[in-house]
Design a protein around this motif. Sequence first.
Motif, short mmCIF file in Angstrom:
data_model
loop_
_atom_site.label_atom_id
_atom_site.label_comp_id
_atom_site.label_asym_id
_atom_site.label_seq_id
_atom_site.Cartn_x
_atom_site.Cartn_y
_atom_site.Cartn_z
N VAL A 110 55.37 92.03 23.37
CA VAL A 110 55.31 93.01 24.44
C VAL A 110 54.06 93.86 24.25
CG1 VAL A 110 56.50 94.95 25.53
CG2 VAL A 110 57.82 93.04 24.61
N ASN A 111 53.28 94.01 25.31
CA ASN A 111 52.07 94.84 25.28
C ASN A 111 50.95 94.28 24.40
OD1 ASN A 111 53.13 96.76 27.06
ND2 ASN A 111 54.10 97.89 25.40
N ILE A 112 50.96 92.99 24.13
CA ILE A 112 49.83 92.37 23.45
C ILE A 112 49.14 91.45 24.45
CG2 ILE A 112 49.05 90.88 21.57
CD1 ILE A 112 51.40 91.76 19.93
N HIS A 113 47.86 91.69 24.69
CA HIS A 113 47.08 90.92 25.66
C HIS A 113 45.86 90.32 24.99
CE1 HIS A 113 49.30 92.79 29.10
NE2 HIS A 113 49.41 93.78 28.25
N PRO A 114 45.26 89.30 25.59
CA PRO A 114 44.05 88.71 25.00
C PRO A 114 42.97 89.75 24.69
CG PRO A 114 44.86 87.28 26.74
CD PRO A 114 45.71 88.52 26.78
N GLU A 115 42.83 90.74 25.57
CA GLU A 115 41.79 91.75 25.38
C GLU A 115 42.00 92.53 24.07
OE1 GLU A 115 43.59 91.41 28.09
OE2 GLU A 115 42.17 90.77 29.64
N ASN A 116 43.26 92.77 23.72
CA ASN A 116 43.54 93.51 22.49
C ASN A 116 43.05 92.76 21.26
OD1 ASN A 116 46.68 93.97 24.05
ND2 ASN A 116 45.04 95.49 24.05
N ILE A 117 43.23 91.45 21.28
CA ILE A 117 42.84 90.64 20.11
C ILE A 117 41.34 90.40 20.11
CG2 ILE A 117 43.22 88.48 18.89
CD1 ILE A 117 45.98 88.35 20.20
N SER A 118 40.76 90.13 21.27
CA SER A 118 39.32 89.89 21.32
C SER A 118 38.53 91.12 20.92
CB SER A 118 38.90 89.42 22.72
OG SER A 118 39.10 90.44 23.68
N LEU A 141 61.26 89.47 23.89
CA LEU A 141 61.26 90.59 24.83
C LEU A 141 61.27 91.94 24.12
CD1 LEU A 141 63.79 89.23 27.49
CD2 LEU A 141 61.29 89.13 27.53
N GLY A 142 61.37 91.91 22.80
CA GLY A 142 61.32 93.16 22.06
C GLY A 142 62.61 93.92 22.02
N ILE A 143 63.72 93.26 22.36
CA ILE A 143 65.01 93.93 22.35
C ILE A 143 65.46 94.16 20.91
CG2 ILE A 143 67.47 93.51 22.80
CD1 ILE A 143 66.70 92.39 25.48
N GLU A 144 66.08 95.31 20.69
CA GLU A 144 66.59 95.65 19.37
C GLU A 144 68.11 95.70 19.40
OE1 GLU A 144 64.90 95.80 16.74
OE2 GLU A 144 62.84 95.97 17.46
N PRO A 145 68.76 95.31 18.30
CA PRO A 145 68.17 94.77 17.07
C PRO A 145 67.77 93.31 17.23
CG PRO A 145 70.55 94.80 16.88
CD PRO A 145 70.23 95.46 18.19
N HIS A 146 67.00 92.84 16.28
CA HIS A 146 66.54 91.45 16.26
C HIS A 146 67.74 90.51 16.20
CE1 HIS A 146 63.39 88.44 15.37
NE2 HIS A 146 64.32 87.84 14.67
N VAL A 147 67.69 89.45 16.99
CA VAL A 147 68.80 88.49 17.03
C VAL A 147 68.57 87.40 15.99
CG1 VAL A 147 70.03 86.79 18.44
CG2 VAL A 147 69.23 88.92 19.47
N ASN A 148 69.52 87.27 15.08
CA ASN A 148 69.47 86.21 14.07
C ASN A 148 70.37 85.04 14.44
OD1 ASN A 148 67.78 87.63 12.03
ND2 ASN A 148 69.51 89.06 12.01
N TYR A 149 71.52 85.35 15.04
CA TYR A 149 72.49 84.32 15.42
C TYR A 149 73.15 84.79 16.71
CZ TYR A 149 76.10 80.71 14.78
OH TYR A 149 76.92 79.62 14.92
N LEU A 150 73.02 83.99 17.75
CA LEU A 150 73.43 84.42 19.08
C LEU A 150 74.84 85.00 19.12
CD1 LEU A 150 72.12 81.70 21.58
CD2 LEU A 150 71.42 84.08 21.45
N TYR A 151 75.78 84.27 18.58
CA TYR A 151 77.18 84.60 18.83
C TYR A 151 77.62 85.87 18.12
CZ TYR A 151 76.46 79.80 20.13
OH TYR A 151 75.92 78.66 20.68
N SER A 152 77.12 86.09 16.92
CA SER A 152 77.51 87.31 16.21
C SER A 152 76.71 88.52 16.69
CB SER A 152 77.31 87.13 14.70
OG SER A 152 75.96 86.80 14.40
N ASP A 153 75.46 88.32 17.06
CA ASP A 153 74.63 89.45 17.44
C ASP A 153 74.83 89.87 18.89
OD1 ASP A 153 73.63 89.58 14.91
OD2 ASP A 153 71.79 88.48 15.35
#
Length: 670
Positions: free
Chosen positions: A253-261, A448-460
């Motif tokens: 999220v919010n990372i574009h080619p211009e930022n890296i170049s 998509l940057g949703i928190e918390p990070h998903v490790n396993y779909l069904y439990s998280d």
Amino acid sequence: MSSSFSAYRNPNTNRQNSGNDDGSKDLKSNIRESRWIQPEQWQSPEVEQKFEKGAIDFSEVLGILQQLGIKVQKFELDKILETHDKNKDRKLSKEEFEALYLKLLAEKDPGTTWNKNVRSMAAGVDRFVTRKSVSDDIDSNSSTVEKQQDASGPYHSVLVEERVWTANWVNQHLADDPYLKLRTNPIDSQDPQGLYKRCQDGILLCKLINIAVPKTIDERAINLNFSKQDIFRQSENLELAINSARGIGCKVVNIHPENISKGVPHLVMGLLWQIIRIQLTSEINLKHVPGLVLLLRDGETPEDLLKLSPEELLLRWFNYQLQRSQYKGKPVTNFSGDIKNSEAYTYLLNVIAPANTKPPLTHNPLNETDLRRRAELMLQESDKIKARAHMTSDDVVKGNPRLNFAFVANLFNTYPALDLPTEKLPEPGIVIEETREEKTYRNFINSLGIEPHVNYLYSDLCDGLIILQLYDIIRPNTVDWAKIYKTFNAIKERFQKLNNCNYAVDYAKEPLNFKVTGIGGSDILEGNKTLTLGLVWQIMRAYTLSILQKLAKSTKPIADKDIINWANEKLKRANKKTVLTNFQDQSLSDSMLICDLIDAIKPGSIQYHLLKTSGTPEAKMDNALYAISMARKIGARIYALPDDIVETKQKMLLTVFACLMASDMTVPKN
């Protein structure tokens, strides 16, 4: 109707703590990891004065935070304060306030991308002032930069030791790449700009992604041998890298080619770390290391290991190995404060080292009382088994959680020391890894940057909170967060989570119009795989179509037939002979039509001589990998895998064409 989810709940509250969460004790020393750093204003005279008489009342906290530039709602703060009031006296000491301030500061996302003005800092930090650069509006072209001067932009910083370590890691793992030639021309880790300059053309990033997840990018799609002035070809490579990183689950999220170049340090470092973390953890699973079942606790099944983050798994492994040694210290609960004295590391190295190691490892580092010298001696022991992984004694003593996590992950990958008796091997049919479909959906959510990070779909997903956040992304203000439990009472936890899941089903029906017949809140809560996957697929589909609808500035939803009509019109105008009938058409398996469509969107982009026409499974797979890579290169945010195309998976093919349609809408028109 509702406020955002983040206004109500710290996303990691009441979840299992991540392994690198060392609590407030080490937050101050490690806060620069957030890279969203203001000067230490909490030490200003005005704030110091508030604490002259000791602790401050809860009622004073909001005003002080606002004075320091932290915008927080009172109802939000009331919930957070309870977790920082260690004495439960409704007062905060200066130390408790500092921990609160740093926590809120670290969670404060500026929501923009940045240009930079970097200067090296003597204290081991690359610190730089930023200003707004690129709009994240979906309507904006990725190659268009809208610059707005913002003199009051925050400080961003990158830890020098992390930059140095990353440069050394990249040099090692891409040393033999025939194009990069890092063995003879390595990245200068002492040059503050060296790493960022090597990332500017996108080639190194693409190569590193393929190290992390092999065959993510077809290297035939990478532009090579072009001049630094060829911004167009450079931007194509960066689009390919960013969209491929998104496809493997990186938060971009919010990372574009211009930022890296332009070499924006905190964004480049953030992306590099995510890629390296995926590389480090890709084989920390039962498929590659069946001996992980030795880490199961009473009542757990192999599937329970899937629910753990890599950090949690590594900490279990660390402590399992310590139990096999003569270690008498406390269990290791983080990759920061608990390992600073090198004691646990010394015992770990001795227990996992192969018995025939010459010269043998020893516990001699423990005889040294100076922690920095002890750390260096411990790292010299790790050198005996070639597992130092570019660590320095300062990295250990300072307790840098990222670098120590990487050190432990590398030790696990090299010497897991989990020999499993035959009788303890998992029985056939036991779930030991996630399916391709599950991984695709998990990567989609995490990107998509949703928190918390998903490790396993069904439990998280079982508490409903991630699903509800996704709804608000698809259709803002869908969720009335005042009705949702953001934290859970141990006694009422099941009831509260069920409440959330019931709302998830209700919102799916109206206003999102999902097909949820037979799905109840209890199915999500209990992790019903079939029904949960069905719901997540509809979320992914709705997200993709919502982007199309916004780009088309349409008041009505985009239907499958609209995508098919667009594709055929595009193909016809480009004089292509292929025709799309539906997303189940078996002829799609050779990727020819997809490549035709990509070439119609960006004429001349497909090198048709690279496509294979033999029709064998191998040829189809090669074509599919090339098609996905080229689609990402022209800006399509594709999550599908080559297997999905070859097997003509209707659902994933729909997303491929929808993403290409979205890409077409953002391509600058002549």
